[in-house]
Design a protein around this motif. Structure first.
Motif, PDB file in Angstrom:
ATOM      1  N   GLU A 154      29.503   7.080  -2.389  1.00  0.00           N
ATOM      2  CA  GLU A 154      28.394   6.447  -1.665  1.00  0.00           C
ATOM      3  C   GLU A 154      28.639   4.963  -1.403  1.00  0.00           C
ATOM      4  OE1 GLU A 154      25.237   7.665  -4.180  1.00  0.00           O
ATOM      5  OE2 GLU A 154      25.305   9.666  -3.284  1.00  0.00           O
ATOM      6  N   GLN A 155      29.165   4.258  -2.460  1.00  0.00           N
ATOM      7  CA  GLN A 155      29.329   2.812  -2.276  1.00  0.00           C
ATOM      8  C   GLN A 155      30.501   2.487  -1.353  1.00  0.00           C
ATOM      9  OE1 GLN A 155      29.413   4.499  -5.157  1.00  0.00           O
ATOM     10  NE2 GLN A 155      28.808   3.186  -6.882  1.00  0.00           N
TER      11      GLN A 155
ATOM     12  N   GLN B  95      30.360   8.990  -9.380  1.00  0.00           N
ATOM     13  CA  GLN B  95      29.500   9.974  -8.754  1.00  0.00           C
ATOM     14  C   GLN B  95      29.714  11.368  -9.336  1.00  0.00           C
ATOM     15  OE1 GLN B  95      29.548   9.031  -4.698  1.00  0.00           O
ATOM     16  NE2 GLN B  95      28.588  10.930  -4.048  1.00  0.00           N
TER      17      GLN B  95
END
Ligand code: ATP
Ligand code: MG
Lengths: 312, 323
Positions: B75-76, B54
């Protein structure tokens, strides 16, 4: 100081209210093997731990090689070797590595370490397996490794708690031989045990412990005289007519007790062996065995505690 | 030099060196250490890998890009690296410490070792320091891996101040581990069974992670008056809630790490308008200011470690050596 390596005066240990070690006086002389004997729970281990400063003392005093284990435990522990009952080693390490750790704790100079360890292991016949993990050792081997640790330490006093417990007769014999060797090297040995007949042979003096008190102390012969009465016990095996009668008529014989087929136990005031042999042969019999029985500590012990129970 | 302590002669530190060296060698060569290392790498690698992915998109726009590797919420994987550590470090410490003392009992080596010239002090402290060193080595290795990965994937070197802050983070992490190591060792002194001591330490850890926040909330709620009439009252409640939370070492760790790794952090308590005055939102504090800010947290962690260690010490002194 005197010739004593350990001097206990009024040594006392209380657990809760119980007097586990009850104001005992005890002296171990330089160069002797002293046996601390008594039934389970008599207070042998507790006495030993107090001598090493490993448990608190409730009263009295103890002096080890001129040092006070309460105030100077490091000095005491530098000079005294201890083999706890059911001794343990680091299983994942070899015998040599275990001893290296001890050597470091003792601050033995590094260039001496290797030689002292190998010498110690050789003296207990473990040199061949020095690099095997202790996990693979039998109980007897562990016990011997414990002795090796004391040898390496060059201890002046060795304190061995139940050194022969759990060992087979052969291993016991070997271990006792090693204890004798310690003595020959000038080490005073204090050992505790409840296996009387086995330790009897090595001990110069013994103390019989009972419920925290020393009931009797002295050489095995002294104790036997005190408890069993003076006398020479003999074992006789012979054939012939009325052997018992013949034996009984010998001057000085106090007691003749049958001890199996064609065997008798005789107690006499003095050594009557020569007369016994002569009388039996002249009565037409054949003497097959005539032996002087050592007073057995086992017997002393059993008799003593029987009487103690009766008295109570 | 002979030193007297309660009438004893000789230094309490006699023999600490050999104990430390042996314990360290045991730790570093043990299978358990290998498992623990794998454990933290797996736990750390996921968040780090995803934050790096990211972060590559924001290169250039952030002055503290490197520190974000530790803190952003990818995010993941919705756990930042530091939070993963908050969770994993106690586990590591417990894994290293739960059988430090009782294993000596169980192997029946304790009385033999203590019959050598050393005090129990040296045995306990040597074991603790060896455990702490092991923990520090593992965390430093992890730290280097993260830094190395950052260098490779972001393709630009960290600034000096970022390195300094990240090093501060490492120190705080070791102190945090030290608290849990002391806790684990405490249980290893109290319980002879290693299973019991492991369970107790893990239980305490779960308690602080899951139950304590809820309990702290409940206690605070009990103090809430029917109507909050003044700002002081409100702040008082906030402070109570925070004070309760701070009894958990995990809170101290997160706060200290937050201030170190997010230089924008200006306060760790409830924020008042007066504190905001003159402060440009988003302006980073100098490192010295951040250190001042986390000082109470760091001393709290170290004090906790010392208190728990002392408790183990007192109990161990009275313990009978026979198995
Ligand atoms: N920590 C303790 N708390 C209370 N009592 C204890 C403690 N340790 C030992 N005792 C008691 O002290 C007494 C003496 O124990 P000790 O271990 O010294 O006996 P021992 O002669 O060595 O016996 P054994 O032959 O079984 O080894 C026992 O009755 C034991 O129950
Ligand atoms: Mg015993």
């Amino acid at each position: 100081m005197s010739d004593n390596v350990i001097d206990a005066r009024g040594l006392l240990k209380l657990y809760g209210g119980a007097r586990v070690v009850d104001a005992i006086d005890l002296s171990i002389r330089r160069g002797e093997i002293f046996g601390l004997l008594g039934p389970n729970g008599a207070g042998k281990t507790t006495t030993i731990l107090m001598m090493l400063g490993l448990t608190e003392i409730s009263g009295g005093s103890v002096n080890v090689l001129g040092f006070n284990p309460v105030r100077q435990p490091l000095e005491v522990k530098r000079r005294v070797g201890y083999l706890p009952d059911a001794v343990g080693f680091y299983d994942n390490l070899s015998a040599r590595e275990n001893l290296i750790y001890t050597a470091r704790l003792l601050d033995i100079p590094r260039r001496e370490t290797e030689a002292r360890i190998m010498e110690a292991l050789r003296s207990v016949d473990l040199a061949d397996v020095a690099d095997k993990r202790v996990a693979t050792y039998s109980r007897g081997m562990r016990q011997r490794l414990g002795i090796a640790e004391i040898v390496m330490k060059k201890a002046e006093v060795a304190i061995l708690d139940e050194p022969t417990s759990g060992l087979d007769p052969h291993a016991t014999f070997e271990l006792l031989e090693m204890i004798r060797r310690l003595k020959r090297g000038g080490v005073a040995v204090l050992l505790s045990s409840h296996l009387l007949d086995r330790v009897q042979s090595v001990c110069d003096r013994v103390a019989l412990f009972n419920q925290g008190k020393i009931a009797l102390m002295g050489t095995v012969v002294e104790l036997a005289n005190k408890v069993l009465g003076a006398g020479h016990p003999l074992l006789i095996e012979a054939t012939g007519q009325d052997v018992a009668g013949t034996l009984g008529s010998i001057a000085g014989v106090r007691q003749v007790v049958p001890a199996g087929e064609g065997a008798w136990r005789v107690t006499a005031d003095h050594d009557v062996r020569a007369e016994v042999a002569q009388r039996i042969v002249s009565a037409g019999g054949a003497l097959t065995k005539l032996s002087d029985l050592q007073p057995s500590l086992e017997e002393v012990y059993t008799r003593y505690f029987q009487e103690a129970r009766h008295a109570a | 030099m002979p030193r007297s302590l309660g009438g004893r002669e000789g230094s309490p530190f006699t023999g600490i060196g050999p104990v430390y060296m042996k314990e360290l060698a045991d730790h570093l060569s043990s299978v358990r250490m290998l498992v623990l290392t794998l454990f933290i790498i797996v736990f750390g690698a996921f968040p780090v890998a995803s934050s790096l992915q990211q972060l590559r998109t924001t290169i250039g726009s952030d002055a503290y890009l490197f520190l974000r590797i530790f803190t952003i919420e990818p995010e993941q994987v919705p756990i930042p690296f530091v939070q993963a550590l908050n969770f994993v470090i106690p586990l590591m410490a417990i894994g290293l410490g739960f059988d430090l003392v009782n294993s000596e009992f169980n192997r029946r080596t304790l009385s033999r070792v203590l019959s050598q010239p050393l005090y129990r002090d040296a045995l306990l402290l040597g074991k603790f320091l060896a455990g702490l060193t092991t923990l520090a080595v593992a965390l430093a290795a992890l730290w280097l891996i993260v830094f190395g990965a950052g260098l490779l994937l972001l393709g630009l070197p960290p600034r000096g101040v970022e390195v300094a802050r990240a090093l501060g983070f490492l120190v705080v992490a070791v102190a945090y581990g030290g608290v849990w190591l002391a806790v684990a060792m405490f249980f290893s002194v109290v319980f002879r069974s290693t299973a019991t001591s492991a369970l107790s330490a893990l239980g305490l850890w779960l308690f602080f992670f899951i139950l304590w926040p809820l309990i702290a909330q409940a206690i605070t709620r009990a103090f809430v008056p029917p109507e909050i009439t003044s700002l002081d009252q409100y702040i008082g409640l906030q402070e109570l809630a925070l004070a309760l939370q701070r009894l958990s070492p995990g809170t101290l760790f997160s706060e200290a790490v937050l201030a170190l790794l997010n230089p924008e952090t200006r306060t760790l308590g409830p924020m008042l308008p007066s504190q905001m005055r003159g402060a440009i939102m988003g302006a980073p504090l100098p490192l010295g200011q951040s250190l001042l800010l986390i000082w109470p947290q760091v001393t709290g962690l170290i004090a906790g470690m010392i208190v728990v260690f002392s408790a183990s010490y007192v109990i161990f002194q009275r313990e009978e050596v026979r198995a």
